[in-house]
Design a protein around this motif. Structure first.
Motif, PDB file in Angstrom:
ATOM      1  N   SER A 126     -13.579  -3.639  -3.850  1.00 37.56           N
ATOM      2  CA  SER A 126     -13.340  -4.193  -5.180  1.00 37.56           C
ATOM      3  C   SER A 126     -12.206  -3.476  -5.907  1.00 37.56           C
ATOM      4  N   HIS A 127     -11.574  -2.484  -5.267  1.00 37.14           N
ATOM      5  CA  HIS A 127     -10.454  -1.749  -5.854  1.00 37.14           C
ATOM      6  C   HIS A 127      -9.353  -1.611  -4.808  1.00 37.14           C
ATOM      7  N   ILE A 128      -8.137  -1.314  -5.285  1.00 35.66           N
ATOM      8  CA  ILE A 128      -7.022  -1.123  -4.365  1.00 35.66           C
ATOM      9  C   ILE A 128      -6.228   0.108  -4.778  1.00 35.66           C
ATOM     10  N   PHE A 129      -5.671   0.790  -3.777  1.00 39.74           N
ATOM     11  CA  PHE A 129      -4.681   1.839  -3.992  1.00 39.74           C
ATOM     12  C   PHE A 129      -3.332   1.258  -3.607  1.00 39.74           C
ATOM     13  N   VAL A 130      -2.317   1.534  -4.425  1.00 43.85           N
ATOM     14  CA  VAL A 130      -0.987   0.966  -4.208  1.00 43.85           C
ATOM     15  C   VAL A 130       0.052   2.075  -4.313  1.00 43.85           C
ATOM     16  N   ALA A 131       1.040   2.034  -3.437  1.00 45.57           N
ATOM     17  CA  ALA A 131       2.185   2.948  -3.515  1.00 45.57           C
ATOM     18  C   ALA A 131       3.398   2.237  -2.937  1.00 45.57           C
ATOM     19  N   TRP A 138       9.198  -0.293   0.399  1.00 47.47           N
ATOM     20  CA  TRP A 138       8.084  -0.852   1.166  1.00 47.47           C
ATOM     21  C   TRP A 138       6.777  -0.548   0.436  1.00 47.47           C
ATOM     22  N   ILE A 139       5.947  -1.569   0.230  1.00 48.07           N
ATOM     23  CA  ILE A 139       4.701  -1.420  -0.517  1.00 48.07           C
ATOM     24  C   ILE A 139       3.533  -1.253   0.440  1.00 48.07           C
ATOM     25  N   GLU A 140       2.725  -0.243   0.190  1.00 48.83           N
ATOM     26  CA  GLU A 140       1.501  -0.019   0.956  1.00 48.83           C
ATOM     27  C   GLU A 140       0.299  -0.264   0.051  1.00 48.83           C
ATOM     28  N   VAL A 141      -0.672  -1.008   0.560  1.00 49.99           N
ATOM     29  CA  VAL A 141      -1.874  -1.355  -0.195  1.00 49.99           C
ATOM     30  C   VAL A 141      -3.098  -1.041   0.653  1.00 49.99           C
ATOM     31  N   LYS A 142      -4.098  -0.436   0.048  1.00 47.61           N
ATOM     32  CA  LYS A 142      -5.355  -0.153   0.742  1.00 47.61           C
ATOM     33  C   LYS A 142      -6.510  -0.567  -0.159  1.00 47.61           C
ATOM     34  N   LEU A 143      -7.394  -1.407   0.350  1.00 43.69           N
ATOM     35  CA  LEU A 143      -8.564  -1.839  -0.399  1.00 43.69           C
ATOM     36  C   LEU A 143      -9.710  -0.875  -0.158  1.00 43.69           C
ATOM     37  N   VAL A 144     -10.407  -0.498  -1.225  1.00 45.77           N
ATOM     38  CA  VAL A 144     -11.503   0.464  -1.141  1.00 45.77           C
ATOM     39  C   VAL A 144     -12.672  -0.038  -1.979  1.00 45.77           C
ATOM     40  N   THR A 145     -13.851   0.496  -1.687  1.00 51.44           N
ATOM     41  CA  THR A 145     -15.039   0.112  -2.444  1.00 51.44           C
ATOM     42  C   THR A 145     -15.147   0.855  -3.760  1.00 51.44           C
ATOM     43  N   ALA A 146     -14.568   2.065  -3.832  1.00 53.13           N
ATOM     44  CA  ALA A 146     -14.631   2.857  -5.061  1.00 53.13           C
ATOM     45  C   ALA A 146     -13.409   3.761  -5.124  1.00 53.13           C
ATOM     46  N   THR A 147     -12.920   4.019  -6.339  1.00 51.73           N
ATOM     47  CA  THR A 147     -11.732   4.851  -6.522  1.00 51.73           C
ATOM     48  C   THR A 147     -12.150   6.311  -6.663  1.00 51.73           C
ATOM     49  N   THR A 148     -12.580   6.903  -5.578  1.00 53.16           N
ATOM     50  CA  THR A 148     -12.990   8.301  -5.574  1.00 53.16           C
ATOM     51  C   THR A 148     -11.823   9.192  -5.171  1.00 53.16           C
ATOM     52  N   ALA A 149     -11.967  10.500  -5.436  1.00 53.75           N
ATOM     53  CA  ALA A 149     -10.913  11.445  -5.079  1.00 53.75           C
ATOM     54  C   ALA A 149     -10.721  11.519  -3.567  1.00 53.75           C
ATOM     55  N   VAL A 150     -11.808  11.383  -2.824  1.00 51.34           N
ATOM     56  CA  VAL A 150     -11.726  11.440  -1.364  1.00 51.34           C
ATOM     57  C   VAL A 150     -10.917  10.257  -0.838  1.00 51.34           C
ATOM     58  N   LEU A 175       4.497  -4.825 -10.006  1.00 47.75           N
ATOM     59  CA  LEU A 175       4.969  -5.933  -9.179  1.00 47.75           C
ATOM     60  C   LEU A 175       3.806  -6.746  -8.631  1.00 47.75           C
ATOM     61  N   ILE A 176       2.769  -6.059  -8.154  1.00 48.11           N
ATOM     62  CA  ILE A 176       1.621  -6.761  -7.578  1.00 48.11           C
ATOM     63  C   ILE A 176       0.850  -7.518  -8.645  1.00 48.11           C
ATOM     64  N   LEU A 177       0.641  -6.896  -9.795  1.00 42.30           N
ATOM     65  CA  LEU A 177      -0.086  -7.574 -10.872  1.00 42.30           C
ATOM     66  C   LEU A 177       0.677  -8.804 -11.362  1.00 42.30           C
ATOM     67  N   GLN A 178       1.986  -8.684 -11.428  1.00 45.56           N
ATOM     68  CA  GLN A 178       2.795  -9.832 -11.851  1.00 45.56           C
ATOM     69  C   GLN A 178       2.670 -10.982 -10.859  1.00 45.56           C
ATOM     70  N   GLY A 179       2.683 -10.649  -9.561  1.00 47.20           N
ATOM     71  CA  GLY A 179       2.543 -11.689  -8.553  1.00 47.20           C
ATOM     72  C   GLY A 179       1.154 -12.306  -8.530  1.00 47.20           C
ATOM     73  N   LEU A 180       0.133 -11.479  -8.723  1.00 46.81           N
ATOM     74  CA  LEU A 180      -1.241 -11.992  -8.734  1.00 46.81           C
ATOM     75  C   LEU A 180      -1.492 -12.880  -9.948  1.00 46.81           C
ATOM     76  N   LYS A 181      -0.964 -12.473 -11.094  1.00 45.96           N
ATOM     77  CA  LYS A 181      -1.196 -13.246 -12.316  1.00 45.96           C
ATOM     78  C   LYS A 181      -0.623 -14.649 -12.189  1.00 45.96           C
ATOM     79  N   GLY A 205       5.089 -11.237   0.238  1.00 41.26           N
ATOM     80  CA  GLY A 205       6.248 -11.753  -0.484  1.00 41.26           C
ATOM     81  C   GLY A 205       7.138 -10.636  -1.008  1.00 41.26           C
ATOM     82  N   LEU A 206       6.531  -9.564  -1.522  1.00 42.70           N
ATOM     83  CA  LEU A 206       7.314  -8.440  -2.030  1.00 42.70           C
ATOM     84  C   LEU A 206       8.010  -7.687  -0.893  1.00 42.70           C
ATOM     85  N   ARG A 207       7.372  -7.617   0.262  1.00 48.52           N
ATOM     86  CA  ARG A 207       7.976  -6.914   1.406  1.00 48.52           C
ATOM     87  C   ARG A 207       9.178  -7.665   1.970  1.00 48.52           C
TER      88      ARG A 207
END
Length: 297
Positions: A126-131, A138-150, A175-181, A205-207
């Motif tokens: 339900s959350h994503i990390f983006v860099a 180049w955009i990297e995206v990782k979907l995670v269940t919780a935004t923990t430090a680990v 960029l991602i939020l703009q595309g999703l919206k 699309g961004l890549r």
């Protein structure tokens, strides 16, 4: 049918508790009822369990449930097994990060069942990390269940091994939020879970989109050539029509030898782009002098 008392008191939990407490061994009461007719002392609870057990059948030592739509049998699994199954469908080798209802539909279509499937699917990713890489964009995206430090540390470690540490987060988020919206916003219909379905398309699309900072697309900066898009094949782009498999290896060698030149060109374009941003920023900055005791908002 004459009721038989259970061999042990409170052997079977209440029917409602099986789902509310997410009992991983939810099959045992049903199997026990079908095989041994073990039930509650009270007739009302016995009727509930009998009505529920009528939808199930035992084959060998396994419990199966009749499908409401097709009538086929679905193998009953524990909640832990179901969560692992959903995770594999969602983000495994053939995963595509779909919504909760689509995940459950795929699991049921594969012949599995457990009563908390939909609730378990909603708790997955339900959350994503983006860099974004500073140079190639180049955009990297990782979907995670919780935004923990680990989880954050694992994500940073992964992208550091691939790109180093020069990554921007705020720009990639925007960029991602703009595309999703643009893809999911609907003032009338609910769109809370649609972003999971649209995220891979937005990132792709961004890549493959040309960056103003480098003059090339992130895909080109990483792989050395532009991606072949579905529209190129559908509308017959010249590079797809003129493709010669016999010359593919020689063309690839030429691309590799030209990679350094493209990197230098991108570096010069990036420097010019940063200078333009700096001039624009400095143009809007007005110098002001302050003295001790001045009130500043």
């Amino acid at each position: 049918m004459e009721e038989e008392p259970p061999t042990k008191p409170n052997m079977v939990p209440a029917i409602g508790q099986e789902v509310l407490t997410l009992d991983t061994d939810w099959c045992s009461p049903i199997i026990d009822f079908i095989k041994n007719n073990k039930s509650y002392p009270k007739g009302k609870e016995h009727k509930k369990l009998a009505r529920r057990s009528s939808k199930y059948v035992i084959i060998g030592t396994k419990l199966f449930k009749h499908s409401a739509s097709s009538g086929t049998l679905r193998k009953c699994i524990t909640q832990d097994e179901g969560i692992r199954l959903l995770s594999d469908i969602h983000s495994g080798i053939c995963g595509n990060h779909t919504s909760a209802s689509t995940l459950v539909e795929k699991a049921f279509r594969s012949g599995f069942y457990w009563p908390t499937a939909l609730a378990d699917a909603r708790n997955i990713d339900s959350h994503i990390f983006v860099a974004i890489d500073k140079f190639t964009k180049w955009i990297e995206v990782k979907l995670v269940t919780a935004t923990t430090a680990v989880k954050a540390a694992e994500f940073i470690e992964e992208i550091s091994h691939r790109f180093g540490v020069q990554c921007h987060v705020e720009r990639a988020n925007g960029l991602i939020l703009q595309g999703l919206k643009a893809r999911i916003f609907d003032p009338i219909k609910k769109y809370g879970a649609k972003w999971l379905q649209k995220l891979p398309r937005v990132v792709w699309g961004l890549r493959t989109q040309r960056s103003r900072a480098s003059g090339y697309s992130p895909f080109f900066m990483v792989y050395g050539f532009e991606a072949v898009l579905p529209s190129d094949i559908a509308f017959g782009a010249p590079r797809t029509q003129n493709y010669n498999e016999n010359k593919a290896e020689a063309t690839r060698c030429t691309d590799i030898n030209s990679a350094e030149e493209h990197c230098l060109t991108a570096s010069m374009q990036h420097a010019r782009y940063e200078q333009q941003l700096r001039r624009y920023h400095n143009h809007n900055v007005h110098e002001r002098d302050f003295n001790v005791g001045d009130l500043v908002l």
